[in-house]
Design a protein around this motif. Structure first.
Motif, PDB file in Angstrom:
ATOM      1  N   ALA A 143      47.104  44.673 -84.156  1.00  0.00           N
ATOM      2  CA  ALA A 143      48.051  45.130 -84.965  1.00  0.00           C
ATOM      3  C   ALA A 143      47.903  46.787 -85.064  1.00  0.00           C
ATOM      4  CB  ALA A 143      47.822  44.620 -86.556  1.00  0.00           C
ATOM      5  N   ASP A 144      46.390  47.045 -85.403  1.00  0.00           N
ATOM      6  CA  ASP A 144      46.010  48.504 -85.324  1.00  0.00           C
ATOM      7  C   ASP A 144      46.637  49.347 -83.741  1.00  0.00           C
ATOM      8  OD1 ASP A 144      44.704  48.170 -87.743  1.00  0.00           O
ATOM      9  OD2 ASP A 144      42.819  47.905 -86.809  1.00  0.00           O
ATOM     10  N   VAL A 185      43.532  44.139 -76.541  1.00  0.00           N
ATOM     11  CA  VAL A 185      42.046  43.966 -77.483  1.00  0.00           C
ATOM     12  C   VAL A 185      41.242  42.724 -76.944  1.00  0.00           C
ATOM     13  CG1 VAL A 185      42.891  45.091 -79.321  1.00  0.00           C
ATOM     14  CG2 VAL A 185      43.086  42.860 -79.528  1.00  0.00           C
ATOM     15  N   GLU A 186      40.022  42.653 -77.149  1.00  0.00           N
ATOM     16  CA  GLU A 186      39.001  41.777 -76.964  1.00  0.00           C
ATOM     17  C   GLU A 186      37.830  42.095 -78.103  1.00  0.00           C
ATOM     18  OE1 GLU A 186      36.260  40.068 -73.329  1.00  0.00           O
ATOM     19  OE2 GLU A 186      37.276  42.289 -73.044  1.00  0.00           O
ATOM     20  N   VAL A 191      49.692  58.715 -75.344  1.00  0.00           N
ATOM     21  CA  VAL A 191      49.822  57.399 -75.330  1.00  0.00           C
ATOM     22  C   VAL A 191      48.571  56.716 -75.097  1.00  0.00           C
ATOM     23  CG1 VAL A 191      50.972  55.212 -74.810  1.00  0.00           C
ATOM     24  CG2 VAL A 191      52.543  57.330 -75.161  1.00  0.00           C
ATOM     25  N   VAL A 192      48.032  56.942 -73.970  1.00  0.00           N
ATOM     26  CA  VAL A 192      46.821  56.478 -73.441  1.00  0.00           C
ATOM     27  C   VAL A 192      45.583  56.988 -74.583  1.00  0.00           C
ATOM     28  CG1 VAL A 192      45.048  56.484 -71.346  1.00  0.00           C
ATOM     29  CG2 VAL A 192      47.604  56.324 -71.240  1.00  0.00           C
ATOM     30  N   GLU A 193      45.767  58.040 -74.871  1.00  0.00           N
ATOM     31  CA  GLU A 193      44.638  58.627 -75.858  1.00  0.00           C
ATOM     32  C   GLU A 193      44.866  57.988 -77.105  1.00  0.00           C
ATOM     33  OE1 GLU A 193      44.985  62.762 -76.248  1.00  0.00           O
ATOM     34  OE2 GLU A 193      44.246  63.102 -73.858  1.00  0.00           O
ATOM     35  N   GLY A 218      39.804  51.967 -81.138  1.00  0.00           N
ATOM     36  CA  GLY A 218      38.398  51.554 -81.281  1.00  0.00           C
ATOM     37  C   GLY A 218      37.639  50.466 -80.030  1.00  0.00           C
ATOM     38  N   GLU A 219      36.543  50.264 -80.361  1.00  0.00           N
ATOM     39  CA  GLU A 219      35.639  49.515 -79.099  1.00  0.00           C
ATOM     40  C   GLU A 219      36.439  48.390 -78.678  1.00  0.00           C
ATOM     41  OE1 GLU A 219      32.350  47.095 -81.843  1.00  0.00           O
ATOM     42  OE2 GLU A 219      31.831  48.995 -80.809  1.00  0.00           O
TER      43      GLU A 219
END
Length: 241
Positions: A86-87, A67-68, A141-143, A149-150
């Motif tokens: 965490a999400d 995430v970023e 898994v990729v999906e 989210g963004e």
């Protein structure tokens, strides 16, 4: 499926008689390439290099994701990144990835500048590596990761074997068979019989190298591991009769 490579093998026949008198038929021994020579007294030997390769299908996928986020303050950016991570972890777990197959591989926090030294905000990242042990679940898994989210970043995937012992064993058998075939040919050309094996040296082993890439999950089963080669090179010293 076993594939025999066309790599160059080196072979040298050496004995007191061969060195002094040349090969049968009056043709002197000439070596235009690399070769190994072993001599014990006056007994001739032959050294050959055999190669074997086995094609196999990887059964594990590694997903490099994370995430970023960007926020006005460092604390807000760090908190947002940890929440998003965490999400992402929960989504990967729900898609079937075991807890022990998830690993944090990056954690950063730093300022961004509109024009140095004026800080425009703060950027925080957290990387997650997920090991997918059932290739059939790769798309799911990729999906699942992309749907978080963004803040999610999908950096790439790689494929590997969970156990390469069987293809390595088959590649060794193929390499030794290749060496034997080469030795028999040279022995016949020298009008000699092929004797016992005096020395075996495994020169190189090339396991299937993880291949990096990324295929977006647009259609079902859009991610494919392809095939990889496991290769072995062996040097064998034979006695000539």
């Amino acid at each position: 499926m076993i594939k025999m490579s066309q790599a160059v093998a080196s072979a040298v026949l050496v004995s007191a008689g061969l060195l002094c008198a040349g090969l049968p038929g009056g043709t002197a021994l000439a070596d235009s390439g690399p070769a190994g020579v072993t001599v014990e007294g006056s007994r001739p030997h032959i050294t050959v290099v055999g190669e074997g390769s086995v094609s196999t299908t990887p059964d594990i996928m590694r997903l490099d994701t994370g995430v970023e986020v960007r926020r006005p303050t460092a604390g807000a950016a760090f908190t947002a990144a940890r929440t998003a991570a965490a999400d992402l972890t929960r989504a990967l777990r729900a898609a079937g990835v075991a807890a022990e197959d998830l690993r944090t591989d990056e954690l950063t926090l730093g300022p961004e500048f509109r024009e140095y030294p004026t800080i425009s905000g703060y950027r925080a990242t957290q990387g997650v590596e997920a090991v997918v042990r059932d290739i059939d679940d790769a798309d799911d898994v990729v999906e699942a990761a992309a749907a978080v989210g963004e803040a999610v970043r999908l950096r790439g995937i790689s494929f590997e074997l969970s156990d390469n012992s069987t293809p390595l064993r088959l590649a060794r058998e193929a390499a030794f068979k290749d060496a034997r075939s080469r030795a028999e040919q040279y022995a016949k050309l020298a009008r000699r019989g092929l004797g016992r094996v005096l020395e075996i040296t495994e020169q190189s082993v090339t396991p299937p190298t993880p291949v990096l890439g990324f295929a977006a999950a647009v259609d079902r089963a859009s991610i494919s591991p392809g095939r990889r080669d496991v290769s072995v090179s062996v040097r064998v010293l034979y006695e000539l009769e």
